[in-house]
Write a protein that holds these residues in place. Structure first.
Motif, PDB file in Angstrom:
ATOM      1  N   SER A 136      15.205  32.311  37.146  1.00 27.32           N
ATOM      2  CA  SER A 136      13.800  32.670  37.325  1.00 27.32           C
ATOM      3  C   SER A 136      13.350  33.649  36.248  1.00 27.32           C
ATOM      4  O   SER A 136      14.071  34.575  35.876  1.00 27.32           O
ATOM      5  CB  SER A 136      13.602  33.293  38.709  1.00 27.32           C
ATOM      6  OG  SER A 136      12.260  33.637  38.902  1.00 27.32           O
ATOM      7  N   GLY A 137      12.143  33.430  35.745  1.00 29.07           N
ATOM      8  CA  GLY A 137      11.576  34.322  34.747  1.00 29.07           C
ATOM      9  C   GLY A 137      12.060  34.064  33.338  1.00 29.07           C
ATOM     10  O   GLY A 137      11.731  34.813  32.426  1.00 29.07           O
TER      11      GLY A 137
ATOM     12  N   ILE B  36      16.658  39.002  30.899  1.00 26.09           N
ATOM     13  CA  ILE B  36      18.051  39.256  31.285  1.00 26.09           C
ATOM     14  C   ILE B  36      18.403  40.727  31.064  1.00 26.09           C
ATOM     15  O   ILE B  36      19.034  41.362  31.911  1.00 26.09           O
ATOM     16  CB  ILE B  36      19.020  38.354  30.477  1.00 26.09           C
ATOM     17  CG1 ILE B  36      18.762  36.876  30.762  1.00 26.09           C
ATOM     18  CG2 ILE B  36      20.473  38.735  30.723  1.00 26.09           C
ATOM     19  CD1 ILE B  36      19.017  36.428  32.173  1.00 26.09           C
ATOM     20  N   GLU B  37      18.000  41.283  29.940  1.00 23.97           N
ATOM     21  CA  GLU B  37      18.361  42.655  29.584  1.00 23.97           C
ATOM     22  C   GLU B  37      17.540  43.704  30.339  1.00 23.97           C
ATOM     23  O   GLU B  37      18.034  44.800  30.581  1.00 23.97           O
ATOM     24  CB  GLU B  37      18.200  42.861  28.072  1.00 23.97           C
ATOM     25  CG  GLU B  37      19.145  42.019  27.232  1.00 23.97           C
ATOM     26  CD  GLU B  37      20.588  42.468  27.325  1.00 23.97           C
ATOM     27  OE1 GLU B  37      20.839  43.675  27.447  1.00 23.97           O
ATOM     28  OE2 GLU B  37      21.473  41.590  27.273  1.00 23.97           O
TER      29      GLU B  37
ATOM     30  N   LEU C  26      27.165  35.884  32.742  1.00 24.04           N
ATOM     31  CA  LEU C  26      26.977  35.124  31.514  1.00 24.04           C
ATOM     32  C   LEU C  26      27.811  35.767  30.419  1.00 24.04           C
ATOM     33  O   LEU C  26      27.925  36.993  30.372  1.00 24.04           O
ATOM     34  CB  LEU C  26      25.508  35.142  31.086  1.00 24.04           C
ATOM     35  CG  LEU C  26      24.460  34.712  32.105  1.00 24.04           C
ATOM     36  CD1 LEU C  26      23.051  34.935  31.565  1.00 24.04           C
ATOM     37  CD2 LEU C  26      24.649  33.264  32.490  1.00 24.04           C
ATOM     38  N   ALA C  27      28.377  34.947  29.535  1.00 26.92           N
ATOM     39  CA  ALA C  27      29.188  35.495  28.440  1.00 26.92           C
ATOM     40  C   ALA C  27      29.147  34.544  27.247  1.00 26.92           C
ATOM     41  O   ALA C  27      29.248  33.325  27.409  1.00 26.92           O
ATOM     42  CB  ALA C  27      30.628  35.699  28.888  1.00 26.92           C
ATOM     43  N   ARG C  28      28.991  35.131  26.077  1.00 29.96           N
ATOM     44  CA  ARG C  28      29.118  34.370  24.833  1.00 29.96           C
ATOM     45  C   ARG C  28      29.580  35.350  23.771  1.00 29.96           C
ATOM     46  O   ARG C  28      28.906  36.344  23.510  1.00 29.96           O
ATOM     47  CB  ARG C  28      27.805  33.727  24.436  1.00 29.96           C
ATOM     48  CG  ARG C  28      27.944  32.882  23.197  1.00 29.96           C
ATOM     49  CD  ARG C  28      26.739  31.975  23.003  1.00 29.96           C
ATOM     50  NE  ARG C  28      26.881  31.240  21.765  1.00 29.96           N
ATOM     51  CZ  ARG C  28      25.889  30.989  20.950  1.00 29.96           C
ATOM     52  NH1 ARG C  28      24.662  31.387  21.255  1.00 29.96           N
ATOM     53  NH2 ARG C  28      26.102  30.330  19.847  1.00 29.96           N
TER      54      ARG C  28
ATOM     55  N   ALA D 292      26.446  39.611  30.419  1.00 32.09           N
ATOM     56  CA  ALA D 292      25.336  40.027  31.274  1.00 32.09           C
ATOM     57  C   ALA D 292      25.667  39.578  32.694  1.00 32.09           C
ATOM     58  O   ALA D 292      26.297  38.542  32.914  1.00 32.09           O
ATOM     59  CB  ALA D 292      24.032  39.407  30.819  1.00 32.09           C
ATOM     60  N   THR D 293      25.233  40.369  33.657  1.00 31.76           N
ATOM     61  CA  THR D 293      25.371  40.030  35.074  1.00 31.76           C
ATOM     62  C   THR D 293      23.974  39.976  35.652  1.00 31.76           C
ATOM     63  O   THR D 293      23.178  40.896  35.463  1.00 31.76           O
ATOM     64  CB  THR D 293      26.210  41.082  35.815  1.00 31.76           C
ATOM     65  OG1 THR D 293      27.496  41.172  35.194  1.00 31.76           O
ATOM     66  CG2 THR D 293      26.385  40.706  37.280  1.00 31.76           C
ATOM     67  N   LEU D 294      23.698  38.882  36.377  1.00 37.13           N
ATOM     68  CA  LEU D 294      22.361  38.736  36.974  1.00 37.13           C
ATOM     69  C   LEU D 294      22.344  39.330  38.360  1.00 37.13           C
ATOM     70  O   LEU D 294      23.314  39.347  39.043  1.00 37.13           O
ATOM     71  CB  LEU D 294      21.982  37.262  37.029  1.00 37.13           C
ATOM     72  CG  LEU D 294      22.066  36.495  35.720  1.00 37.13           C
ATOM     73  CD1 LEU D 294      21.622  35.065  35.902  1.00 37.13           C
ATOM     74  CD2 LEU D 294      21.220  37.171  34.651  1.00 37.13           C
TER      75      LEU D 294
END
Length: 188
Positions: free
Chosen positions: A19-20, A97-98, A179-181, A186-188
């Motif tokens: 979302s968003g 996300i950030e 999420l990882a790259r 990042a963690t939602l």
């Protein structure tokens, strides 16, 4: 609340959006109850969910006006040109996300360009440029929204893309999404 994977059968596939953002996630459920997959390279755009009368406003009363007209705690010269964040789908997604909950706006009037960001915690930033010059940035609040945007743009310029597209995704059985790259996480 994260993605609910419990009802999905082991080996079952999941396709959803964040979302968003313009991000599409695909994942398969494993025997341990988690789902793993990736953020797809394609983009999707959806209308934000509508909210009822009892739902809190996205921004506190007056914050949008303050972001557009306030003097701020700090005034500096920006590093990058003014950008319409919402027109840059990857930039807008990375900002979501950030700094979740951040609202952005943009206006152009002749040679004047203004972009603003505001967060429900009271943080805000506004950058205005004239004739393509580097912008004057007004900002206030604990979140440092302009710094977040500058870090995202610096990463983009240094790496040629943002780490979102193609990122690995893991959704735990209780719905937490990571999420990882590369070295980005990042963690939602």
């Amino acid at each position: 609340m994260g993605v609910v994977v419990r009802p999905l059968a082991t080996g079952g596939g999941l396709v959803t959006t964040i979302s968003g953002t313009s991000l599409i996630i695909t994942a398969d459920k494993r025997a341990d109850g988690a789902a793993v997959g990736r953020v797809e390279w394609d983009r999707a755009g959806f209308m934000q969910p509508r909210h009822g009368d009892d739902y809190a406003a996205a921004l506190p009363d007056g914050l949008r006006h303050t972001a557009l007209h306030g003097e701020g705690e700090a005034i500096t010269t920006g590093t990058y040109p003014v950008v319409d964040v919402q027109e840059g789908w990857d930039l807008a997604s990375m900002l979501a996300i950030e700094a979740p909950g951040t609202v952005t706006g943009y206006r152009a009037d002749g040679d004047e360009r203004t972009t603003w960001l505001a967060h429900p915690d009271g943080s805000w930033a506004r950058a205005t440029s004239y004739g393509g010059q580097l912008p004057l940035v007004h900002r206030s609040g604990p979140r440092g929204l302009w710094d977040v945007l500058d870090r995202i743009r610096s990463y983009w310029l240094q790496h040629g893309e943002l780490p979102l597209r193609g990122a690995r995704v893991k959704i735990t059985p209780d719905g937490h999404t990571g999420l990882a790259r590369g070295s980005w996480r990042a963690t939602l």
